[in-house]
Scaffold this motif. Structure first.
Motif, PDB file in Angstrom:
ATOM      1  N   CYS A   1       0.814  -1.218   0.000  1.00  0.00           N
ATOM      2  CA  CYS A   1       0.000   0.000   0.000  1.00  0.00           C
ATOM      3  C   CYS A   1       0.849   1.270   0.000  1.00  0.00           C
ATOM      4  O   CYS A   1       0.339   2.349  -0.264  1.00  0.00           O
ATOM      5  N   VAL A   2       2.131   1.137   0.352  1.00  0.00           N
ATOM      6  CA  VAL A   2       2.995   2.322   0.353  1.00  0.00           C
ATOM      7  C   VAL A   2       4.211   2.175  -0.566  1.00  0.00           C
ATOM      8  O   VAL A   2       4.969   3.111  -0.745  1.00  0.00           O
ATOM      9  N   TYR A   3       4.405   0.997  -1.142  1.00  0.00           N
ATOM     10  CA  TYR A   3       5.601   0.758  -1.944  1.00  0.00           C
ATOM     11  C   TYR A   3       5.348   1.148  -3.389  1.00  0.00           C
ATOM     12  O   TYR A   3       4.448   0.611  -4.030  1.00  0.00           O
ATOM     13  N   PRO A   4       6.122   2.087  -3.922  1.00  0.00           N
ATOM     14  CA  PRO A   4       5.862   2.530  -5.298  1.00  0.00           C
ATOM     15  C   PRO A   4       6.360   1.512  -6.326  1.00  0.00           C
ATOM     16  O   PRO A   4       7.311   0.787  -6.076  1.00  0.00           O
ATOM     17  N   VAL A   5       5.698   1.501  -7.464  1.00  0.00           N
ATOM     18  CA  VAL A   5       6.087   0.585  -8.534  1.00  0.00           C
ATOM     19  C   VAL A   5       7.389   1.057  -9.184  1.00  0.00           C
ATOM     20  O   VAL A   5       7.759   2.224  -9.055  1.00  0.00           O
ATOM     21  N   ALA A   6       8.068   0.134  -9.869  1.00  0.00           N
ATOM     22  CA  ALA A   6       9.276   0.497 -10.618  1.00  0.00           C
ATOM     23  C   ALA A   6       9.273  -0.279 -11.927  1.00  0.00           C
ATOM     24  O   ALA A   6       8.647  -1.344 -12.026  1.00  0.00           O
ATOM     25  N   GLN A   7       9.969   0.262 -12.919  1.00  0.00           N
ATOM     26  CA  GLN A   7      10.013  -0.374 -14.237  1.00  0.00           C
ATOM     27  C   GLN A   7      10.553  -1.793 -14.119  1.00  0.00           C
ATOM     28  O   GLN A   7      11.588  -2.011 -13.477  1.00  0.00           O
ATOM     29  N   GLY A   8       9.847  -2.719 -14.705  1.00  0.00           N
ATOM     30  CA  GLY A   8      10.318  -4.103 -14.762  1.00  0.00           C
ATOM     31  C   GLY A   8      10.139  -4.877 -13.457  1.00  0.00           C
ATOM     32  O   GLY A   8      10.563  -6.035 -13.340  1.00  0.00           O
ATOM     33  N   MET A   9       9.526  -4.262 -12.490  1.00  0.00           N
ATOM     34  CA  MET A   9       9.347  -4.913 -11.198  1.00  0.00           C
ATOM     35  C   MET A   9       8.489  -6.164 -11.348  1.00  0.00           C
ATOM     36  O   MET A   9       7.562  -6.199 -12.153  1.00  0.00           O
ATOM     37  N   ARG A  10       8.857  -7.204 -10.614  1.00  0.00           N
ATOM     38  CA  ARG A  10       8.021  -8.399 -10.631  1.00  0.00           C
ATOM     39  C   ARG A  10       7.489  -8.661  -9.220  1.00  0.00           C
ATOM     40  O   ARG A  10       8.262  -8.837  -8.282  1.00  0.00           O
ATOM     41  N   VAL A  11       6.184  -8.607  -9.121  1.00  0.00           N
ATOM     42  CA  VAL A  11       5.534  -8.711  -7.812  1.00  0.00           C
ATOM     43  C   VAL A  11       4.795 -10.034  -7.727  1.00  0.00           C
ATOM     44  O   VAL A  11       4.137 -10.435  -8.683  1.00  0.00           O
ATOM     45  N   ARG A  12       4.919 -10.692  -6.588  1.00  0.00           N
ATOM     46  CA  ARG A  12       4.112 -11.896  -6.384  1.00  0.00           C
ATOM     47  C   ARG A  12       3.317 -11.755  -5.078  1.00  0.00           C
ATOM     48  O   ARG A  12       3.879 -11.390  -4.052  1.00  0.00           O
ATOM     49  N   THR A  13       2.034 -11.989  -5.189  1.00  0.00           N
ATOM     50  CA  THR A  13       1.165 -11.722  -4.025  1.00  0.00           C
ATOM     51  C   THR A  13       0.685 -13.009  -3.361  1.00  0.00           C
ATOM     52  O   THR A  13       0.029 -12.963  -2.341  1.00  0.00           O
ATOM     53  N   ASN A  14       0.999 -14.141  -3.977  1.00  0.00           N
ATOM     54  CA  ASN A  14       0.436 -15.369  -3.424  1.00  0.00           C
ATOM     55  C   ASN A  14       1.476 -16.471  -3.395  1.00  0.00           C
ATOM     56  O   ASN A  14       1.354 -17.498  -4.060  1.00  0.00           O
ATOM     57  N   THR A  15       2.541 -16.237  -2.615  1.00  0.00           N
ATOM     58  CA  THR A  15       3.564 -17.271  -2.452  1.00  0.00           C
ATOM     59  C   THR A  15       3.483 -17.783  -1.024  1.00  0.00           C
ATOM     60  O   THR A  15       2.870 -17.145  -0.159  1.00  0.00           O
ATOM     61  N   GLN A  16       4.129 -18.896  -0.784  1.00  0.00           N
ATOM     62  CA  GLN A  16       4.149 -19.464   0.567  1.00  0.00           C
ATOM     63  C   GLN A  16       4.675 -18.435   1.566  1.00  0.00           C
ATOM     64  O   GLN A  16       4.121 -18.259   2.643  1.00  0.00           O
ATOM     65  N   ARG A  17       5.742 -17.715   1.141  1.00  0.00           N
ATOM     66  CA  ARG A  17       6.361 -16.739   2.031  1.00  0.00           C
ATOM     67  C   ARG A  17       5.373 -15.628   2.378  1.00  0.00           C
ATOM     68  O   ARG A  17       5.257 -15.221   3.535  1.00  0.00           O
ATOM     69  N   VAL A  18       4.650 -15.142   1.353  1.00  0.00           N
ATOM     70  CA  VAL A  18       3.675 -14.068   1.582  1.00  0.00           C
ATOM     71  C   VAL A  18       2.543 -14.555   2.480  1.00  0.00           C
ATOM     72  O   VAL A  18       2.158 -13.894   3.439  1.00  0.00           O
ATOM     73  N   ARG A  19       2.043 -15.737   2.164  1.00  0.00           N
ATOM     74  CA  ARG A  19       0.910 -16.245   2.955  1.00  0.00           C
ATOM     75  C   ARG A  19       1.295 -16.416   4.422  1.00  0.00           C
ATOM     76  O   ARG A  19       0.546 -16.064   5.319  1.00  0.00           O
ATOM     77  N   ARG A  20       2.509 -16.934   4.649  1.00  0.00           N
ATOM     78  CA  ARG A  20       2.967 -17.128   6.031  1.00  0.00           C
ATOM     79  C   ARG A  20       3.116 -15.803   6.755  1.00  0.00           C
ATOM     80  O   ARG A  20       2.743 -15.654   7.915  1.00  0.00           O
ATOM     81  N   ALA A  21       3.680 -14.835   6.032  1.00  0.00           N
ATOM     82  CA  ALA A  21       3.918 -13.531   6.662  1.00  0.00           C
ATOM     83  C   ALA A  21       2.595 -12.847   7.018  1.00  0.00           C
ATOM     84  O   ALA A  21       2.425 -12.318   8.111  1.00  0.00           O
ATOM     85  N   ARG A  22       1.656 -12.901   6.081  1.00  0.00           N
ATOM     86  CA  ARG A  22       0.338 -12.305   6.353  1.00  0.00           C
ATOM     87  C   ARG A  22      -0.287 -12.933   7.589  1.00  0.00           C
ATOM     88  O   ARG A  22      -0.831 -12.250   8.451  1.00  0.00           O
ATOM     89  N   ARG A  23      -0.201 -14.256   7.629  1.00  0.00           N
ATOM     90  CA  ARG A  23      -0.822 -14.968   8.733  1.00  0.00           C
ATOM     91  C   ARG A  23      -0.160 -14.545  10.052  1.00  0.00           C
ATOM     92  O   ARG A  23      -0.835 -14.304  11.053  1.00  0.00           O
ATOM     93  N   ALA A  24       1.168 -14.401  10.013  1.00  0.00           N
ATOM     94  CA  ALA A  24       1.878 -13.997  11.229  1.00  0.00           C
ATOM     95  C   ALA A  24       1.477 -12.583  11.640  1.00  0.00           C
ATOM     96  O   ALA A  24       1.264 -12.298  12.825  1.00  0.00           O
ATOM     97  N   VAL A  25       1.356 -11.705  10.654  1.00  0.00           N
ATOM     98  CA  VAL A  25       0.984 -10.314  10.954  1.00  0.00           C
ATOM     99  C   VAL A  25      -0.381 -10.263  11.628  1.00  0.00           C
ATOM    100  O   VAL A  25      -0.568  -9.608  12.657  1.00  0.00           O
ATOM    101  N   VAL A  26      -1.329 -10.998  11.066  1.00  0.00           N
ATOM    102  CA  VAL A  26      -2.676 -10.973  11.642  1.00  0.00           C
ATOM    103  C   VAL A  26      -2.684 -11.657  13.008  1.00  0.00           C
ATOM    104  O   VAL A  26      -3.375 -11.231  13.926  1.00  0.00           O
ATOM    105  N   GLU A  27      -1.853 -12.695  13.133  1.00  0.00           N
ATOM    106  CA  GLU A  27      -1.765 -13.367  14.436  1.00  0.00           C
ATOM    107  C   GLU A  27      -1.261 -12.400  15.501  1.00  0.00           C
ATOM    108  O   GLU A  27      -1.772 -12.363  16.621  1.00  0.00           O
ATOM    109  N   PHE A  28      -0.271 -11.582  15.143  1.00  0.00           N
ATOM    110  CA  PHE A  28       0.225 -10.584  16.099  1.00  0.00           C
ATOM    111  C   PHE A  28      -0.860  -9.550  16.427  1.00  0.00           C
ATOM    112  O   PHE A  28      -1.004  -9.142  17.569  1.00  0.00           O
ATOM    113  N   LEU A  29      -1.597  -9.130  15.406  1.00  0.00           N
ATOM    114  CA  LEU A  29      -2.693  -8.179  15.661  1.00  0.00           C
ATOM    115  C   LEU A  29      -3.684  -8.787  16.650  1.00  0.00           C
ATOM    116  O   LEU A  29      -4.141  -8.133  17.587  1.00  0.00           O
TER     117      LEU A  29
END
Lengths: 170, 575
Positions: free
Chosen positions: B63-91
């Motif tokens: 939500c705050v990270y600006p795009v850059a030319q040629g950037m490759r973003v992945r929103t649904n990897t094991q690493r992302v899913r785990r991190a999200r889950r941890a963030v919400v668990e902390f909340l």
């Protein structure tokens, strides 16, 4: 309110209120001026009670919530009067394992205040800090600019007496 | 332009766009908690929107990270899913686990996100909230900071949309929480009770005060004659509580539901909205003709009234002395209706259904007792009424259409548009024009005052009065723009309409959630449909029930009885 009306509010004198207004006047209308104004005012008054925060909000035409947010965010600012003598107990790892925690408890008891407060006669204020970088002297206590090394609970009263007896300059 | 790929989809966006915005462009869903699109609010506080960016060392907050030319973003990897889950668990570790008994259960974003990211356990030591204090000092809103996740949406809406700037984060780090300035109780603060904070709050940290039990108790009390009034906006909001499309006009079903809940009489705030136009229209004419204080501003919105009492107390003489339609209704229910029905007013219990949290406060104001009793006993928001209907097991969607009771149930199209920004102005101008010229306006639709633009203006030729200049603002930050002009003498308007909430009452603090500008617009369209397609009359002075009220009871607008029951005064509060 005029300075004359404000005199006596929260124990600040007419002269102090004049210095407060001077600080506000100096920065009024300049963006990003809230922190320097609060800094200058606290240098005069020692602390920033609600009356002063309201005065600053009105003077700089910023929301009171913004003033309050800044005052509570920075540990430099305080809403409680600070003591004449500032006692800082180091609670870094080395000091901690050598009994600094007991020193804090003892001081809280003997001064009758909590950390972050000052005594009713405004002589002493009690603060804790994380590490003073003098671990070899642990546990360390700093009063004003004096560092006291290897402080034991039993020595606390005697150390403070040295400041208590000092004639009041003001 | 910058080209990047998100989950292998290629997207081309302007430089400076955030990854989150770019993802939305190509329909890639990234969960968020603190971001709020309509407020343009992305504090990067909740960290739920983490995504993986090639060559970046750690996950980034999209939500705050600006795009850059040629950037490759992945929103649904094991690493992302785990991190999200941890963030919400902390909340959740710093959040009470009382979801089943929380009023936001089912509409809580934190609850939904926890489910979405698959949190099944909270392994961290939970914060002890046993000594936590809830601020229920106000009659309108309840704040429970233990449920606050520091998304700062309320801070943003309070400052930017409402120009009140009451809320602020206090302190720092783990102990930081959102409080009113000086950590004051709401009741001791400059809060307008508009409830927009409750509208944007993702959790149960700010909610309306639930008064449904008081209404259930009155309905069961055989000694009480319980009458109910509903604000204009309710008939275009209530359907949403039951999954109907935004913009569904459900007047008939609403009446049927209220009857089934056990109300003795189902009346309508629209009736007293027409009355407000009669009184306020004549007040405006009087001020114009006799050189009274101008511009006159409307007084229907209780959030606006509290706002001006705090922030522009010197302009209170500009505010119409007319009570709001809710309060006019209450005062008449316990006098006019009591007389009409031969019921002792002490036994009459008036319930209001309002799209508004500030109405709860308005009804509790000490001066609102001109009938000799508290004029309006309980105010419920649209959301609370939805709860009551569900509790009663009423299948709202399949209810038949029913009609209002007499003598306080009839209304015109002019009254119904009170629920949308500009509606009071349009309704007032229709009647003022007719009173001055003796004939209806050639076109009853006054388009320039409609719609969601923040500040609207119009000039109208009104017979012997000549040019009448009006302005309309909704959202209190927009009201500030007009009031600053009035204060420094640069406003040459005759009449100003202010509604505290964005969109007017259709976007009120008590509305069904969640809301978007699109929904607000659809609700408003439904009101204009009610005005021009459904109602027999479109001008307040044509309302037969209002004619009867003046004939039998009030005698004339601004008359003695009106003065006693329908007009009020304000309090200088300051900040």
């Amino acid at each position: 309110m005029s300075n004359a009306e404000l005199a006596g509010v929260d124990e600040f004198s007419k002269e102090e209120w004049a210095l407060v207004d001077e600080a506000i006047e100096k920065y009024k209308g300049k963006p990003g001026s809230l922190i320097p104004v609060l800094e200058e005012i606290q240098a005069v008054t020692g602390y920033l009670p609600e009356s002063l925060q309201r005065h600053v909000a009105r003077g700089l035409d910023v929301p009171l919530s913004q003033v309050y947010g800044v005052v509570t965010f920075y540990s430099f600012f305080t809403m409680k009067p600070r003591g004449k003598h500032r006692i800082r107990i180091c609670l870094g790892t080395a000091c901690h394992v050598r009994g600094a925690g007991r020193n804090v408890d003892q001081l809280k008891k003997s001064l009758g205040i909590d950390v972050g407060e000052c005594t009713e006669d405004r002589k002493f204020g009690l603060e804790v800090v994380r590490c003073l970088g003098a671990c070899g002297l642990a546990p360390v206590m700093v009063v004003d600019a004096d560092t006291h090394k290897q402080v034991k609970e039993a020595k606390l009263d005697k150390i403070l007496d040295g400041y208590r007896d000092e004639p009041d300059a003001s | 332009m910058v080209e990047l790929t998100i989950d292998k989809k290629t997207v081309s966006v302007k430089e400076g766009t955030t990854i989150l915005e770019a993802a939305r462009r190509v329909d890639v869903f990234i969960p968020t908690l603190c971001a709020y699109e309509e407020l343009n609010h992305t504090p990067g506080a909740c960290r739920v929107c983490l995504v993986e960016v090639d060559r970046a060392r750690s996950l980034v907050a999209s939500c705050v990270y600006p795009v850059a030319q040629g950037m490759r973003v992945r929103t649904n990897t094991q690493r992302v899913r785990r991190a999200r889950r941890a963030v919400v668990e902390f909340l959740l570790s710093d959040h009470p686990q009382d979801c089943n008994v929380c009023v936001k259960s089912g509409s809580c974003e934190l609850q939904a996100i926890a489910e979405l990211v698959g949190v099944r356990d909270v392994r961290v030591d939970r914060t002890d909230f046993s000594t936590h204090r809830i601020d229920d000092s106000s009659p309108a809103l309840v704040r429970d900071t233990s449920k606050c996740i520091n998304c700062l949406r309320c801070v943003a809406v309070c400052a930017e949309v409402q120009g009140v700037s009451l809320l602020t984060p206090e302190g720092r780090g783990f102990d930081s929480k959102v409080v009113p300035a000086m950590a004051a109780d709401l009741a001791d603060s400059a809060c307008t009770y508009c409830g927009q904070c409750a509208v944007v709050c993702p959790t149960g940290a700010i909610v309306e005060r639930d008064d449904t039990e008081k209404v259930w108790a009155a309905l069961e009390d055989p000694k009480k004659h319980v009458v109910v009034q509903e604000a204009p906006a309710i008939r275009v909001q209530l359907g949403e509580e039951f999954g109907m499309e935004p913009g569904s006009l459900v007047t008939g079903k609403m009446i049927a539901a209220l009857r089934r809940l056990g109300f003795d009489r189902v009346f309508d705030t629209n009736f007293s909205a027409d009355l407000t136009i009669m009184e306020e229209g004549h007040e405006l004419l009087k001020r114009v003709k006799e050189g009274g204080v101008l511009p006159m501003t409307t007084s229907c919105s209780p959030g606006w009234i509290k706002f001006i009492e705090h922030f522009y107390p010197q302009l209170l003489p500009n505010v119409s002395t007319c009570k709001s339609p809710q309060q006019m209704f209450g005062a008449l229910a316990k006098t006019y209706y009591a007389e009409f029905a031969g019921i002792d007013p002490k036994d009459i219990f008036v319930v209001s259904i309002m799209p508004c949290t500030a109405k709860k406060y308005e009804a509790s104001r000490p001066e609102m007792r001109d009938s000799g009793y508290r004029d309006v006993d309980v105010v419920l928001t649209t959301r609370e009424l939805g709860r009551m209907i569900r509790q009663a097991g009423i299948d709202f969607v399949s209810l038949p259409d029913e009609t209002f009771d007499a003598p306080m149930g009839r209304y015109t199209g002019a009254a119904t548009i009170f629920g949308a920004t500009g509606g009071v102005m349009e309704a007032a101008l229709r009647t003022v024009y007719a009173v001055v010229t003796g004939e209806p306006m050639p076109d009853l639709n006054i388009q320039p005052v409609r719609g969601l633009e923040g500040v609207k203006e119009a000039t109208l030729e009104v017979g012997e009065l000549g040019e009448v200049k009006v302005a309309v603002a909704h959202g209190l930050a927009n009201a500030r723009k007009l009031m600053d002009q009035v204060a420094d003498g640069t406003a040459d308007y005759h009449f100003i309409e202010i509604m505290a909430c964005p969109g007017g009452c259709v976007g009120g603090g008590g509305q069904p959630l969640p809301v978007t500008d699109e929904k607000r617009a659809k609700r408003a369209e439904a009101l204009y449909r009610d005005d021009c397609e459904v109602q027999e009359f479109r001008q307040s002075h044509e309302n037969p029930a209002i004619k009867q009220l003046y004939e039998k009871f009030l005698k004339e607008p601004l008359g003695h009885k009106s003065h006693e029951l329908l007009h009020t005064h304000y309090t200088q509060r300051g900040v």
